[in-house]
Scaffold this motif. Structure first.
Motif, PDB file in Angstrom:
ATOM      1  N   CYS A  58     -18.497  24.307 -50.215  1.00  0.00           N
ATOM      2  CA  CYS A  58     -19.702  24.798 -49.557  1.00  0.00           C
ATOM      3  C   CYS A  58     -20.724  23.668 -49.589  1.00  0.00           C
ATOM      4  CB  CYS A  58     -20.238  26.032 -50.279  1.00  0.00           C
ATOM      5  SG  CYS A  58     -21.862  26.548 -49.677  1.00  0.00           S
ATOM      6  N   SER A  60     -23.745  23.733 -48.860  1.00  0.00           N
ATOM      7  CA  SER A  60     -25.090  24.168 -49.227  1.00  0.00           C
ATOM      8  C   SER A  60     -25.296  24.147 -50.748  1.00  0.00           C
ATOM      9  CB  SER A  60     -25.335  25.564 -48.659  1.00  0.00           C
ATOM     10  OG  SER A  60     -26.580  26.037 -49.071  1.00  0.00           O
ATOM     11  N   CYS A  61     -24.385  24.784 -51.489  1.00  0.00           N
ATOM     12  CA  CYS A  61     -24.546  24.800 -52.958  1.00  0.00           C
ATOM     13  C   CYS A  61     -23.694  23.721 -53.617  1.00  0.00           C
ATOM     14  CB  CYS A  61     -24.194  26.175 -53.528  1.00  0.00           C
ATOM     15  SG  CYS A  61     -22.489  26.683 -53.255  1.00  0.00           S
ATOM     16  N   CYS A  72     -19.170  31.598 -48.634  1.00  0.00           N
ATOM     17  CA  CYS A  72     -19.753  31.393 -49.955  1.00  0.00           C
ATOM     18  C   CYS A  72     -20.580  32.625 -50.289  1.00  0.00           C
ATOM     19  CB  CYS A  72     -20.632  30.146 -49.978  1.00  0.00           C
ATOM     20  SG  CYS A  72     -21.507  29.964 -51.546  1.00  0.00           S
ATOM     21  N   CYS A  75     -24.451  31.570 -51.174  1.00  0.00           N
ATOM     22  CA  CYS A  75     -25.295  31.131 -50.054  1.00  0.00           C
ATOM     23  C   CYS A  75     -25.204  32.115 -48.883  1.00  0.00           C
ATOM     24  CB  CYS A  75     -24.876  29.737 -49.605  1.00  0.00           C
ATOM     25  SG  CYS A  75     -24.821  28.556 -50.956  1.00  0.00           S
TER      26      CYS A  75
HETATM   27 ZN   LIG Z   1     -22.660  27.969 -51.298  1.00  0.00          ZN
END
Ligand SMILES: [Zn+2]
Lengths: 171, 387
Positions: A58, A60-61, A72, A75
């Motif tokens: 992921c 984003s994280c 995810c 997120c």
């Molecule tokens: Zn994530």
């Protein structure tokens, strides 16, 4: 339950009464299932057959999610890419089991536990068997490696890994 | 939100096998709870039913099967389900029925009949595992508890005898419970430690038994309690619930984070900032002895890793400073999953209203907390009650 109450409902039956004396109605359900493995797990199983472990990342994280999933959950967005993780890891916990699926006793105990997999985010792993260990040598924190079945015997299942065994010198 | 009280409790014997059907057990428990509250079914506005997986009874949608026995016909009736967490979750559902102002009097009935499942209810537990990741390994449910217990004991360097002491305490406490299945006044730590190893480190006497049983509670508004001249209502002070990921191999099993989250919600409502000081006794969920310790820590009744010491020092005995499982718990009274409501929220009610008889905590108690634990071993429900 209180001083006011005198009668506690319920009539206990012994095993003998249950199976021989009391009227019992029997039924055996015939329910069969075939599950589609889904997007993430189909690839995961195909890679197992090739002798590899795969995860999803992921962006984003920044987590590498293992076992892989297409979204995810933190997120709440789609995951971004397939990432291979290693077939080595660390024993997070384990048990030595003397019972089978139906709680029947077994002669040779089964070593089972959770391995966090190298290359995945911390603590992410799978449940599996351990081999080439003894009660005195297995411990939490032990470094282990997957012992794969020969390629022609693999069929796209978690059982394509026979068990996880202690790392050998140089591995 | 309105104030909500518990005003009656009933339960059947907890036994390996009962002759009564699920329906008959439900009716017995419900009738007993109504009798204790001095009410009739006509006084009840709505009914909540709780039970764990259908597969134990072998009757799918068993909420319908027991409907009439729970007084549900012609009333708003709902079944709630959070697996093993149901025993404390269905009273929470009843709480919000009343707190919301929708209903004044709610009957809660919980039931489990595990003896129907042949040859052993363990076979059905196999169906909760993930079909792709877990089931090919032919897992037994005890594995997951063994793995959690090992992780907990290893991280905190816990001695097994301190875990076994929980089983001893609870099975001895159960001697005072008229419904108990496994009460034993003479059991010792050595008995537990020398019992058969099922899945190391879990021994046979670390585990609560499968049981048949039902329990019921009557829950009402403050005004209802007053107009019906209820003598000793016990109040819901706070409720909470929380759940963690089903990817259980992705989290550290040494601490029940979901329970700490659930307790935080309940404590905020109950205005509890220092649980150890503000709570007088607890009924932590104890299907296994190590789970009582795990749950004491999750409930914030002590620091992480401190529960074994409190047990060793006698703090959690019935006459100790923080009695835990004065009922005898699942380990002593039995584990008919959802029906354990009778020895969790039910025991808080009885202790706080001074009706626990032989089991009554000898000093004054005004605040109690209980939790249940379930779903895929990552859910907890919490109730705080006050006299
Ligand atoms: Zn994530």
């Amino acid at each position: 339950m209180t001083a006011k109450e005198v009668r506690w409902p319920g009539k206990e039956l012994t095993a003998k009464e249950f199976y021989n004396k009391v009227t019992v109605t029997r039924y055996r359900p015939e329910a069969k299932f075939a599950w589609s493995a889904g997007e993430a797990m189909s690839r995961f199983l195909a890679e197992l057959q090739r002798g590899r472990l795969i995860a999803r990342s992921c962006s984003s994280c920044k987590r590498v999610l293992f076992p892989p999933r297409m979204f995810c959950e933190e997120c709440f967005r789609p995951t971004d890419a397939w990432v291979y993780v290693r077939d080595t890891g660390t024993i997070e916990t384990y048990s030595i089991s003397y019972i089978d699926l139906d709680a029947k006793r077994i002669e040779t105990p089964v070593y089972v536990g959770v391995v966090s997999v190298d290359g995945a985010s911390p603590k992410m792993g799978i449940m599996h068997y351990f081999g080439e260990v003894a009660p005195e040598t297995i411990r939490i924190g032990l470094r282990v490696k997957a012992e794969w079945k020969p390629a022609h015997e693999r069929e796209g299942s978690v059982l394509d890994i026979r068990y996880w065994r202690p790392l050998r010198r140089g591995e | 939100m309105r104030k909500v009280a518990c005003i009656g409790a009933g339960m059947t014997l907890f036994r390996r096998r009962l002759q009564e059907t699920p329906k008959e057990m439900c009716w017995e428990a419900a009738r007993m709870a109504l009798d204790q509250a001095g009410l009739e079914i006509g006084d009840v506005d709505a009914v909540v039913f709780g039970s764990a997986p259908d597969a134990f009874d072998g009757i799918h949608m068993k909420g319908e099967n027991v409907l009439d026995a729970c007084g549900g016909i012609g009333r708003p009736y709902v079944r709630v389900f959070t697996g093993g967490g149901t025993g404390v979750f269905s009273p929470i559902a009843a709480y919000w029925h009343v707190a919301s102002g929708l209903f004044d009097c709610v009957l809660v009935v919980n039931e489990e009949k595990m003896s129907s499942c042949q040859p052993h209810p363990q076979s059905v537990f196999g169906h909760i595992w993930d079909p792709i990741l877990d089931r090919p390994l032919k897992p037994n449910l005890v594995w997951i508890f063994a793995m959690e217990m090992n992780r907990y004991m290893t991280v905190h360097n816990v001695r097994y005898e301190d875990v076994a002491a929980v089983a001893v305490k609870n099975k001895r406490n159960a001697v005072g419970h008229p419904c108990a299945q496994l009460a034993d006044p003479h059991i010792t730590v050595e008995d537990v430690m020398n019992s058969e190893v099922m899945a190391w480190p879990v021994h046979r006497l670390d585990i609560s038994p499968p049981s048949d049983g039902a329990s019921a509670l009557v829950v009402c508004s403050e005004e209802f309690a007053r107009t019906h001249r209820i003598e000793s209502p016990v109040w819901f002070a706070g409720v909470g619930w929380n759940i963690d990921t089903t990817f259980w191999t992705d989290r550290d099993l040494y601490f029940p984070e979901y329970l700490a989250n659930a307790a935080k919600i309940a404590y905020k409502q109950a205005r509890i900032t220092d649980p150890r000081r503000q709570i007088d006794f607890a009924e932590p969920y104890d299907p296994f002895d190590y789970k009582e310790l795990h749950h004491m820590e999750g409930l914030g009744l002590c620091k992480k890793g401190e529960a074994p010491r409190l047990t060793r020092e006698g703090v959690t005995q019935r006459d100790g400073d923080l009695p835990t499982c004065p009922s005898g718990g699942l380990l002593g009274v039995g584990n008919p999953i959802a029906a354990t409501m009778g020895i969790k929220v039910g025991e808080l009610y009885l202790q706080l209203s001074g009706q626990a008889g032989q089991r009554q905590i000898p000093h004054e108690v005004r605040t109690g907390v209980t939790n249940a634990w379930g779903d895929l071993m990552q859910f907890s429900s919490v109730v705080v009650m006050r006299a």
